[in-house]
Write an enzyme that holds these catalytic residues in place. Structure first.
Site, PDB file in Angstrom:
ATOM      1  N   GLN A  15       0.676   4.081   0.840  1.00 58.70           N
ATOM      2  CA  GLN A  15       0.511   4.978   1.985  1.00 58.70           C
ATOM      3  C   GLN A  15       1.101   4.399   3.270  1.00 58.70           C
ATOM      4  O   GLN A  15       1.068   5.047   4.309  1.00 58.70           O
ATOM      5  CB  GLN A  15      -0.984   5.253   2.219  1.00 58.70           C
ATOM      6  CG  GLN A  15      -1.719   5.780   1.003  1.00 58.70           C
ATOM      7  CD  GLN A  15      -1.093   7.040   0.435  1.00 58.70           C
ATOM      8  OE1 GLN A  15      -0.747   7.950   1.179  1.00 58.70           O
ATOM      9  NE2 GLN A  15      -0.932   7.087  -0.871  1.00 58.70           N
ATOM     10  N   CYS A  16       1.661   3.198   3.200  1.00 64.28           N
ATOM     11  CA  CYS A  16       2.116   2.471   4.388  1.00 64.28           C
ATOM     12  C   CYS A  16       3.604   2.681   4.640  1.00 64.28           C
ATOM     13  O   CYS A  16       4.435   2.430   3.772  1.00 64.28           O
ATOM     14  CB  CYS A  16       1.814   0.985   4.192  1.00 64.28           C
ATOM     15  SG  CYS A  16       2.531  -0.111   5.413  1.00 64.28           S
ATOM     16  N   SER A  17       3.952   3.098   5.860  1.00 67.09           N
ATOM     17  CA  SER A  17       5.361   3.339   6.197  1.00 67.09           C
ATOM     18  C   SER A  17       6.156   2.031   6.227  1.00 67.09           C
ATOM     19  O   SER A  17       7.329   2.010   5.839  1.00 67.09           O
ATOM     20  CB  SER A  17       5.475   4.057   7.537  1.00 67.09           C
ATOM     21  OG  SER A  17       4.948   3.261   8.580  1.00 67.09           O
ATOM     22  N   HIS A  24       7.132   1.288   2.709  1.00 67.73           N
ATOM     23  CA  HIS A  24       8.246   2.147   2.275  1.00 67.73           C
ATOM     24  C   HIS A  24       9.568   1.629   2.827  1.00 67.73           C
ATOM     25  O   HIS A  24      10.577   1.601   2.116  1.00 67.73           O
ATOM     26  CB  HIS A  24       8.019   3.599   2.711  1.00 67.73           C
ATOM     27  CG  HIS A  24       6.942   4.288   1.956  1.00 67.73           C
ATOM     28  ND1 HIS A  24       7.127   4.807   0.696  1.00 67.73           N
ATOM     29  CD2 HIS A  24       5.648   4.525   2.274  1.00 67.73           C
ATOM     30  CE1 HIS A  24       5.990   5.341   0.266  1.00 67.73           C
ATOM     31  NE2 HIS A  24       5.077   5.183   1.210  1.00 67.73           N
ATOM     32  N   ASN A  71       0.895  -1.143   0.000  1.00 64.38           N
ATOM     33  CA  ASN A  71       0.000   0.000   0.000  1.00 64.38           C
ATOM     34  C   ASN A  71       0.943   1.204   0.000  1.00 64.38           C
ATOM     35  O   ASN A  71       1.736   1.361   0.931  1.00 64.38           O
ATOM     36  CB  ASN A  71      -0.878  -0.017   1.249  1.00 64.38           C
ATOM     37  CG  ASN A  71      -1.712   1.231   1.406  1.00 64.38           C
ATOM     38  OD1 ASN A  71      -1.500   2.234   0.736  1.00 64.38           O
ATOM     39  ND2 ASN A  71      -2.660   1.185   2.319  1.00 64.38           N
TER      40      ASN A  71
END
Length: 124
Positions: free
Chosen positions: A8-10, A13, A6
């Protein structure tokens, strides 16, 4: 190697950064935009050695809407869980790495990402 993320997921990343630092050859799958099928989830669960409730994000609003907390966690209910994950991919833990050697891992920690890469002497 494929990694389900996703954007948006840290944790996603972080996993991508570790893969890049290791010069890993991988493809990214934005699993919210391209949800896995029930068949794909069944195969990934087999590779993970886990049950669908083990990779379910129980804190998601849709988990409450579906009443997942009350669903049985048994062999008879397994298909129902898999169908729910396929229909609502936000419920799937992330990131998930499927390695070329047939293994898979829920790569939420740096150690899990490194394990997915294999021993340092076998990395590309």
């Amino acid at each position: 190697m494929e990694i389900w993320i996703n954007p948006q997921c840290s944790k996603c990343h972080s996993a991508l950064s570790l893969l890049d630092a290791a010069n890993a050859d991988y493809t990214v799958r934005h699993y919210l935009d391209e949800p896995p099928t029930a068949e794909e989830l069944t195969a990934v669960l087999a590779r993970l050695g886990l049950e669908p409730w083990d990779i379910t994000r129980h804190g998601e609003p849709v988990a409450d809407e579906l009443g997942l907390a009350g669903w049985p966690r048994d062999a008879e209910s397994r298909p129902r869980w898999i169908e729910a994950l396929a229909a609502h991919p936000a419920l799937i833990q992330r990131p998930i790495i499927t390695a070329d050697d047939g293994t898979a891992t829920v790569a939420r920690t740096p150690e899990a990402v490194r394990a997915a890469l294999g021993p340092p002497d076998t990395r590309p």
